[in-house]
Design a protein around this motif. Structure first.
Motif, PDB file in Angstrom:
ATOM      1  N   UNK A 510     -10.262  -8.058   4.854  1.00 19.27           N
ATOM      2  CA  UNK A 510      -9.427  -6.895   4.547  1.00 19.27           C
ATOM      3  C   UNK A 510      -7.963  -7.260   4.714  1.00 19.27           C
ATOM      4  N   UNK A 511      -7.148  -6.810   3.743  1.00 15.75           N
ATOM      5  CA  UNK A 511      -5.698  -6.954   3.825  1.00 15.75           C
ATOM      6  C   UNK A 511      -5.070  -5.614   3.467  1.00 15.75           C
ATOM      7  N   UNK A 512      -3.793  -5.427   3.820  1.00 14.45           N
ATOM      8  CA  UNK A 512      -3.104  -4.172   3.569  1.00 14.45           C
ATOM      9  C   UNK A 512      -1.717  -4.502   2.991  1.00 14.45           C
ATOM     10  N   UNK A 513      -1.339  -3.822   1.879  1.00 18.35           N
ATOM     11  CA  UNK A 513      -0.029  -4.015   1.270  1.00 18.35           C
ATOM     12  C   UNK A 513       0.300  -2.794   0.449  1.00 18.35           C
ATOM     13  N   UNK A 563      -1.473  -8.778 -12.174  1.00 22.35           N
ATOM     14  CA  UNK A 563      -1.196  -7.444 -12.687  1.00 22.35           C
ATOM     15  C   UNK A 563      -0.627  -6.595 -11.575  1.00 22.35           C
ATOM     16  N   UNK A 564      -0.209  -5.395 -11.949  1.00 21.94           N
ATOM     17  CA  UNK A 564       0.393  -4.468 -10.987  1.00 21.94           C
ATOM     18  C   UNK A 564      -0.699  -3.669 -10.295  1.00 21.94           C
ATOM     19  N   UNK A 565      -0.747  -3.739  -8.988  1.00 19.21           N
ATOM     20  CA  UNK A 565      -1.744  -2.995  -8.200  1.00 19.21           C
ATOM     21  C   UNK A 565      -1.258  -1.559  -8.071  1.00 19.21           C
ATOM     22  N   UNK A 572      -9.456   2.322  -7.786  1.00 12.61           N
ATOM     23  CA  UNK A 572      -9.158   2.384  -6.357  1.00 12.61           C
ATOM     24  C   UNK A 572      -9.831   3.633  -5.785  1.00 12.61           C
ATOM     25  N   UNK A 573     -10.662   3.425  -4.796  1.00 13.22           N
ATOM     26  CA  UNK A 573     -11.387   4.513  -4.135  1.00 13.22           C
ATOM     27  C   UNK A 573     -10.954   4.571  -2.679  1.00 13.22           C
ATOM     28  N   UNK A 574     -10.404   5.740  -2.317  1.00 11.38           N
ATOM     29  CA  UNK A 574      -9.959   5.930  -0.929  1.00 11.38           C
ATOM     30  C   UNK A 574      -8.957   4.860  -0.511  1.00 11.38           C
ATOM     31  N   UNK A 575      -8.051   4.563  -1.443  1.00  8.96           N
ATOM     32  CA  UNK A 575      -6.971   3.593  -1.210  1.00  8.96           C
ATOM     33  C   UNK A 575      -7.466   2.165  -1.086  1.00  8.96           C
ATOM     34  N   UNK A 576      -8.752   1.906  -1.357  1.00 11.74           N
ATOM     35  CA  UNK A 576      -9.305   0.561  -1.241  1.00 11.74           C
ATOM     36  C   UNK A 576      -9.642   0.026  -2.623  1.00 11.74           C
ATOM     37  N   UNK A 600      -6.261  -2.764   0.975  1.00 10.33           N
ATOM     38  CA  UNK A 600      -5.855  -1.394   1.265  1.00 10.33           C
ATOM     39  C   UNK A 600      -4.429  -1.222   0.736  1.00 10.33           C
ATOM     40  N   UNK A 601      -4.262  -0.329  -0.285  1.00 10.07           N
ATOM     41  CA  UNK A 601      -2.978  -0.117  -0.946  1.00 10.07           C
ATOM     42  C   UNK A 601      -2.242   1.045  -0.292  1.00 10.07           C
TER      43      UNK A 601
END
Length: 911
Positions: A510-513, A563-565, A572-576, A600-601
């Motif tokens: 898992x990563x977050x950005x 590409x652009x996230x 994307x489901x629940x920010x994931x 995690x966006x």
């Protein structure tokens, strides 16, 4: 004293007079309760068998209840409650010559006791039972005689009469069963001492006499001789209880009835019978001597109280005779079979078969009757044999990371009975598996131990195992079986190395950005490790799941963006956002491993707010005249609401007609300043600003539909209907369907009218079924005669093919169908056209007018030709000759005008 003697003399005279004056009913009332005598003498044989009836005692109850009989101070004898005294054991009176039996009778309620002493005298010249058979001894006895007991009458102190005691006890009569003498056979003579001065009649009553079974015993009414009419069967009836009566010639009772008991003496006429032909029993192996096995039972219908019914058992044979010929013995009286020797071993002998013999006469082989039965004794298994491994060492191998696979089959031998707890083996690992990676279940069919891997084994950590296995039975060994040590075996297990898949660690990662990073940005490194340390393989990476196609991975496991996230993307489901990558080694074939990257966006303010809903409705004269609107923003708090609303247009019309007021953080109210608006669509631009760190504004147009409304405030115009979902295309489709339905109805009506016209036209035609010109009509036959039995249908179907005109006998009438067709009539088709019916009629009429042979009718009459060949001739040829000339009908004209017309018709006149 003198007065006393006078009183006694007068009493004695009174007794005599009273006895002479007693009537029959008065005598029946005289009764004295007690034994008929207090002492008596009975003659018996010098040897008495066990259970033999000796004599019978009689007790006068006088209707006051029964008493209880018992024998006192007389060992060897017993008395039944019926009054029969019999022996309890075999007795020999040769030395004693005499003996006595004391019988007591006691009232159970009043405890009153009566005593009877009977002296047993040995009958002169009597023989023992061993020398003379019972049947022969009975024949040597002289015919006894029974006298009705003498009785006296005495006067009580109160002047009433009472009867004195009887003089003796009448012993029972013994009659052997199955007698072969001549019948009727005399048994005993019944006599009364009053037959000296009067004639008496004797009779007996009871079962066997006048009650079922009737007629076994008869009595001579004059002499009183009692006889038996046929052989007796003790197994059917063991004794008979009769009553003897004596009356005078007038039927008056002279003596009180006496009881006669006839005992049927048993003969050894029944062979012992076992209750089963084959008895089945079992005994555990290793049983000690004296252990009970089973019981066999035989029955004998003869008297069990005599030697005839006393059975003795013995074993005739044993098979097999191993380890001894006498492994079992039997209690000769009870039939219980027990072991007498040790050495019962099921592994050597599984069962024994015994032949058991039962003999009556207490086992006397000379006089006794015998029978045999088979006894099967099954030796049941006990756990007296521990399991033994077939070898000391077993070998097996297993690939690493495999579970629930059998590594080796462990085999044992056990001599106990298969598929029993004493045979079933239980395996246990006692050394070499500290982590519990193996288990050993037992195969219930083969009793093998299945060494199974239950946890994965890593070749890089353990390349082999050396296990020590122990085996034992499901139940412990039987008591007394000593085992020096439990059987063990060694199992060597070799682990095989296989190409393992590369493993991502961690998985998932898992990563977050923040959303919207620049394209080409390296997000993270997602690498996999190859567990095969000894193979030295390289790992390649690839992408197998990236639904938005935002990511890429290079050969070093670096993941970057292509590409652009976007957090607001549907992927994307629940920010994931999940993406799956695969790592493959370079082996043949390659091993693959997968790993999942979870991103995690974090939301940023990258979406402008828009008015919602984009379209609203309002009546021409709204009440109330305000609409509530809000804004939609895909971003999350705090990049969304609260929102700021304002009218964006500088148009004077919009400013004059509308006003916009904020109602809370997310809502605004659009209000109409004037009272009404004409129907139409009004576009109102509204500027909405969100609350992001860098706020975003957007001007969107709100479409307001103004329409006419009903009393509920709902629009009623066509636009309202179309807005509800019924568009122009749907309306056109409905109209087309209505037109097609009308066309179908019109076509159906036209078809029905045409059908009615065709039906009316067909009614002008002759029904083909009514047309008889081309049909053969069959009439009832009047009976065969001459040559009419054989019919030639071809003549009926083709009469034109006959011989010339004068074939028939006689002259043809003018109205008869000609033999040859000079004129051809038109043939009507089966289904002519309605328009041709007129032509058909005219052509038929023309053909009939031109036919000189046709009768003068409006239509053609055609008769079927009946054929020729009859010797009787034709009915239409009466008074005709052999010529073919016309017959003269002129004479009919003399009979009157009606017959004249008939003559013209048949004569063929022009009129």
């Amino acid at each position: 004293m003198d007065l006393l003697w006078v009183w006694m003399w007068m009493a004695a005279v009174g007794v005599v007079l009273a006895e002479q004056s007693l009537t029959h009913s008065q005598k029946s009332l005289l009764c004295l309760r007690g034994f008929t005598r207090e002492e008596d003498i009975v003659e018996v044989d010098q040897e008495l068998a066990k259970g033999q009836a000796v004599f019978n005692v009689t007790f006068m109850e006088c209707g006051e209840g029964k008493v209880w009989f018992r024998v006192g101070d007389s060992p060897g004898f017993s008395v039944s409650q019926g009054g029969v005294v019999f022996t309890q054991q075999r007795l020999n009176l040769v030395q004693k010559k005499k003996a006595q039996v004391v019988v007591y009778a006691q009232d159970l309620q009043s405890k009153q006791l009566w005593k009877l002493r009977v002296h047993l005298h040995v009958r002169p010249n009597s023989t023992t039972t061993q020398q003379v058979k019972p049947s022969d001894a009975a024949l040597t006895q002289q015919e006894p005689e029974i006298l009705f007991p003498w009785h006296s009458v005495v006067v009580r102190g109160d002047g009433t009469l009472r009867r004195a005691k009887r003089d003796w006890v009448i012993p029972p009569i013994n009659v052997p069963e199955n007698s072969r003498g001549q019948f009727p056979e005399d048994l005993v003579r019944i006599r009364s001492d009053r037959d000296k001065n009067r004639v008496l009649r004797y009779s007996v009553t009871g079962p066997g006499a006048d009650q079922p079974p009737n007629g076994i015993f008869i009595i001579n009414s004059i002499s009183g001789q009692l006889s038996v009419t046929k052989p007796l069967d003790r197994e059917d009836i063991s004794y008979f209880h009769l009553r003897a009566h004596a009356v005078d010639m007038n039927g008056n009772q002279v003596e009180n009835p006496i009881d006669i008991v006839i005992n049927v003496i048993d003969q050894n006429d029944n062979r012992p019978e076992f209750t089963h032909n084959v008895f089945n029993g079992s005994v555990p192996e290793g049983s000690k001597p004296g252990s009970f096995v089973m019981t066999v039972t035989a029955v004998d219908k003869d008297d069990p109280k005599t030697a005839n019914g006393m059975l003795r058992y013995r074993i005739l044979s044993q098979n097999p005779q191993s380890p001894s010929s006498n492994m079992f013995t039997i209690n000769n009286k009870t039939g219980d079979i027990i072991t007498v020797a040790a050495g019962l071993d099921r592994e050597k002998v599984t069962q024994y078969t015994l032949i058991i013999q039962a003999t009556d006469m207490e086992g006397n082989p000379t006089y006794g009757l015998s029978n045999t039965a088979t006894t099967v004794i099954r030796i049941t298994d006990v756990n007296d044999n521990p399991p033994e491994f077939t070898t000391d060492t077993f070998f097996g191998e297993v690939q690493e990371n495999r579970v629930n696979v059998i590594v080796a089959n462990l085999t044992v031998t056990d001599k106990d009975q298969p598929h029993t707890p004493a045979w079933g083996a239980v395996y246990r690992i006692i050394f070499g598996d500290p982590t519990g990676r193996f288990s050993i279940p037992t195969d219930p069919t083969t009793n093998e131990g299945l060494l199974t891997v239950v946890k994965p084994i890593d070749f890089e950590q353990s390349r082999s195992f050396m296990l020590t296995i122990e085996a034992e039975n499901e139940v412990p060994l039987a008591r007394g079986i000593h085992q020096p040590r439990r059987p063990t075996a060694t199992v060597s297990v070799r682990v095989l190395d296989v190409n393992e898949s590369p493993e991502f660690n961690p998985n998932p990662k898992s990563i977050k950005l923040e959303e919207g990073p620049a394209v080409g940005l390296i997000l993270t490194s997602f690498t996999a490790q190859d567990p095969d340390r000894f193979m030295r393989q390289t790992v390649r990476y690839s992408k197998i799941y990236d639904p938005a196609n935002w990511l890429r991975i290079d050969s070093a496991g670096q993941i970057s963006t292509i590409g652009t996230l976007d957090r607001e993307s549907p992927y994307v489901k629940n920010n994931l956002y999940n993406a799956t990558f695969m790592a493959s080694d370079n082996a043949e074939p390659p091993a693959n491993g997968t790993g999942t990257l979870q991103i995690y966006l974090i939301d940023i303010n990258d979406n402008e707010p828009r008015v919602f809903p984009p379209e609203v409705e309002m009546c021409e004269k709204p009440e109330p005249n305000a609409l509530n609107i809000t804004a939609s923003d895909p971003d999350l708090y705090p990049n969304a609401g609260p929102f700021a609303f304002e009218l964006a247009s500088r148009s004077a019309d919009i400013r004059r007609n509308w006003t916009l007021n904020r109602v809370g953080g997310d809502y605004a109210q659009l209000r109409l300043r004037i009272g009404s608006l004409p129907s139409g669509i009004y576009k109102i631009p509204i500027t909405i600003t969100d609350s992001g760190n860098v706020p975003l504004s957007n001007t969107s147009v709100l479409s307001v539909k103004v329409c006419q409304c009903d009393h509920h405030g709902d629009c009623v115009d066509m636009e309202r209907i179309m807005a509800a979902g019924l568009g122009t295309g749907a309306i056109i489709a409905i109209l087309i369907c209505i037109i097609l339905l009308l066309v179908l109805v019109l076509l159906f009506v036209m078809w029905m009218k045409r059908r009615d016209k065709e039906r009316q036209a067909k009614q002008l035609l002759i029904d083909p079924e009514d047309d008889v010109r081309d049909n053969i009509l069959k009439y009832d036959e009047e009976g065969g005669g001459e040559e009419d039995q054989d019919y030639d249908l071809s003549q009926l179907q083709q009469p034109d093919a006959l011989e010339p005109e004068c074939v028939k006998v006689g002259i043809r009438r003018l109205d008869e169908r000609p033999l040859h067709h000079d004129h051809q009539y038109p043939l009507r088709s089966a289904a002519p056209h309605p328009g041709d019916i007129g032509d058909f009629i005219h052509e038929g009429l023309k053909a009939a007018d031109n036919d000189p042979t046709a009768p003068p009718y409006d239509s053609l009459l055609v008769f079927d030709y009946e054929g020729s060949g009859s010797t009787a001739g034709s009915l239409s040829s009466l008074h005709s000759s052999s010529s073919c000339g016309d017959q003269d009908y002129d004479y009919l004209g003399n009979w009157g005008p009606r017959f004249r017309k008939l003559a013209d018709l048949y004569g063929g006149g022009d009129d």
